[in-house]
Design a protein around this motif. Structure first.
Motif, PDB file in Angstrom:
ATOM      1  N   THR A  42      15.742 -32.632  -3.721  1.00  0.00           N
ATOM      2  CA  THR A  42      15.877 -33.567  -2.615  1.00  0.00           C
ATOM      3  C   THR A  42      14.706 -34.546  -2.599  1.00  0.00           C
ATOM      4  OG1 THR A  42      17.156 -31.993  -1.312  1.00  0.00           O
ATOM      5  CG2 THR A  42      16.055 -33.766  -0.102  1.00  0.00           C
ATOM      6  N   ALA A  43      13.488 -34.039  -2.782  1.00  0.00           N
ATOM      7  CA  ALA A  43      12.323 -34.930  -2.823  1.00  0.00           C
ATOM      8  C   ALA A  43      12.472 -35.944  -3.954  1.00  0.00           C
ATOM      9  CB  ALA A  43      11.042 -34.121  -2.988  1.00  0.00           C
ATOM     10  N   GLY A  44      12.960 -35.500  -5.103  1.00  0.00           N
ATOM     11  CA  GLY A  44      13.150 -36.405  -6.230  1.00  0.00           C
ATOM     12  C   GLY A  44      14.129 -37.513  -5.933  1.00  0.00           C
ATOM     13  N   VAL A  45      15.268 -37.169  -5.315  1.00  0.00           N
ATOM     14  CA  VAL A  45      16.282 -38.170  -4.966  1.00  0.00           C
ATOM     15  C   VAL A  45      15.700 -39.166  -3.964  1.00  0.00           C
ATOM     16  CG1 VAL A  45      18.514 -38.527  -3.825  1.00  0.00           C
ATOM     17  CG2 VAL A  45      18.233 -36.671  -5.481  1.00  0.00           C
ATOM     18  N   CYS A  46      15.012 -38.665  -2.943  1.00  0.00           N
ATOM     19  CA  CYS A  46      14.430 -39.544  -1.928  1.00  0.00           C
ATOM     20  C   CYS A  46      13.410 -40.496  -2.549  1.00  0.00           C
ATOM     21  CB  CYS A  46      13.770 -38.718  -0.829  1.00  0.00           C
ATOM     22  SG  CYS A  46      14.920 -37.748   0.164  1.00  0.00           S
ATOM     23  N   LEU A  47      12.555 -39.973  -3.417  1.00  0.00           N
ATOM     24  CA  LEU A  47      11.533 -40.812  -4.053  1.00  0.00           C
ATOM     25  C   LEU A  47      12.161 -41.880  -4.943  1.00  0.00           C
ATOM     26  CD1 LEU A  47       8.946 -38.028  -4.818  1.00  0.00           C
ATOM     27  CD2 LEU A  47       8.503 -40.083  -3.450  1.00  0.00           C
ATOM     28  N   ARG A  48      13.184 -41.501  -5.694  1.00  0.00           N
ATOM     29  CA  ARG A  48      13.837 -42.497  -6.569  1.00  0.00           C
ATOM     30  C   ARG A  48      14.542 -43.578  -5.769  1.00  0.00           C
ATOM     31  NH1 ARG A  48      15.181 -38.148  -9.369  1.00  0.00           N
ATOM     32  NH2 ARG A  48      17.336 -38.143  -8.686  1.00  0.00           N
ATOM     33  N   GLU A  49      15.261 -43.175  -4.729  1.00  0.00           N
ATOM     34  CA  GLU A  49      16.071 -44.127  -3.964  1.00  0.00           C
ATOM     35  C   GLU A  49      15.237 -45.039  -3.063  1.00  0.00           C
ATOM     36  OE1 GLU A  49      19.610 -44.460  -3.357  1.00  0.00           O
ATOM     37  OE2 GLU A  49      20.117 -43.166  -5.042  1.00  0.00           O
ATOM     38  N   TYR A  50      14.147 -44.511  -2.466  1.00  0.00           N
ATOM     39  CA  TYR A  50      13.428 -45.267  -1.444  1.00  0.00           C
ATOM     40  C   TYR A  50      11.912 -45.330  -1.643  1.00  0.00           C
ATOM     41  CZ  TYR A  50      17.536 -45.776   1.478  1.00  0.00           C
ATOM     42  OH  TYR A  50      18.760 -46.140   1.968  1.00  0.00           O
ATOM     43  N   GLY A  51      11.374 -44.563  -2.571  1.00  0.00           N
ATOM     44  CA  GLY A  51       9.928 -44.409  -2.684  1.00  0.00           C
ATOM     45  C   GLY A  51       9.128 -45.672  -2.884  1.00  0.00           C
ATOM     46  N   ASP A  52       9.747 -46.728  -3.400  1.00  0.00           N
ATOM     47  CA  ASP A  52       8.995 -47.961  -3.631  1.00  0.00           C
ATOM     48  C   ASP A  52       9.170 -48.979  -2.505  1.00  0.00           C
ATOM     49  OD1 ASP A  52      11.652 -48.528  -4.168  1.00  0.00           O
ATOM     50  OD2 ASP A  52      11.228 -49.740  -5.948  1.00  0.00           O
ATOM     51  N   ARG A  53       9.904 -48.614  -1.425  1.00  0.00           N
ATOM     52  CA  ARG A  53      10.142 -49.611  -0.378  1.00  0.00           C
ATOM     53  C   ARG A  53      10.184 -49.050   1.035  1.00  0.00           C
ATOM     54  NH1 ARG A  53      16.050 -50.302   0.097  1.00  0.00           N
ATOM     55  NH2 ARG A  53      16.960 -48.651  -1.161  1.00  0.00           N
ATOM     56  N   TRP A  54       9.985 -47.738   1.233  1.00  0.00           N
ATOM     57  CA  TRP A  54      10.135 -47.175   2.567  1.00  0.00           C
ATOM     58  C   TRP A  54       8.899 -47.315   3.446  1.00  0.00           C
ATOM     59  CZ3 TRP A  54      11.635 -41.528   0.988  1.00  0.00           C
ATOM     60  CH2 TRP A  54      10.591 -40.933   0.287  1.00  0.00           C
TER      61      TRP A  54
END
Length: 190
Positions: A42-54
């Motif tokens: 789950t952490a991996g998915v969240c980081l890939r999807e939003y980690g550079d803009r959240w």
């Protein structure tokens, strides 16, 4: 921002007001190597999807809304079954996440179970996983789940202790995954 002062850690629906603490927690996961292209956590998915803009509050609010969506194309995690996600917080601090899948498919029966969770690295070994799982069991019972299947890797001694402390009974081990059935109603828990 006003300080949230609940007396003990507790479960809540994901909430954008925890943005600062959540982002620090995700940085901790990234420091452990989460977020790469092969990371299905789950952490991996969240980081890939939003980690550079959240860092942007509007983007984080969108992330939270997608994280709260139980299933379907708008759900961030795109589970193949309805899934309710909760955050475990203490005051203004995000500690952990727990997900309750409302039913099992053959895949979830084999590997993932009804309940999955993770605790931010800086909050581990303080009893938060046990407290969070105990708090989630009545919610699962309210969804008609009893007992709940909870799994962990055979090498994850911390997680197996959590599951056993919550009354989990080992059914078997399949391909290195320990499968436990945990009673969700008080009369059935140990």
């Amino acid at each position: 921002m006003s300080r949230h002062t609940d007396p003990v850690p507790h479960l809540i629906a994901p909430d954008a007001r925890f943005q600062a603490s959540f982002l620090v927690a995700m940085a901790e996961f990234r420091a452990l190597g989460h977020g790469g292209p092969d990371d299905g956590s789950t952490a991996g998915v969240c980081l890939r999807e939003y980690g550079d803009r959240w860092e942007d509050p509007e983007v984080f609010a969108e992330f939270v809304e997608r994280f709260r969506t139980p299933c379907g194309p708008d759900s961030l995690l795109r589970y193949d079954v309805p899934c309710s996600t909760f955050w475990y917080v203490d005051g203004d601090t995000y500690l952990a996440r727990i997900a309750i899948r409302h039913r099992l498919t053959p895949y979830w029966l084999e590997l993932g179970g009804h309940i999955g969770y993770d605790v931010r690295p800086s909050a581990r070994r303080r009893g938060h996983a046990t407290g969070m799982l105990r708090a989630a069991l009545p919610i699962a019972a309210g969804m008609g789940i009893d007992p709940a299947l909870v799994t962990c890797d055979s090498t994850n001694s911390a997680s197996l202790k959590v599951i056993e402390a919550c009354g989990g009974r080992l059914e078997d081990v399949r391909d290195g995954v320990r499968r436990y059935w945990v009673p969700t109603t008080p009369g059935r828990r140990g």
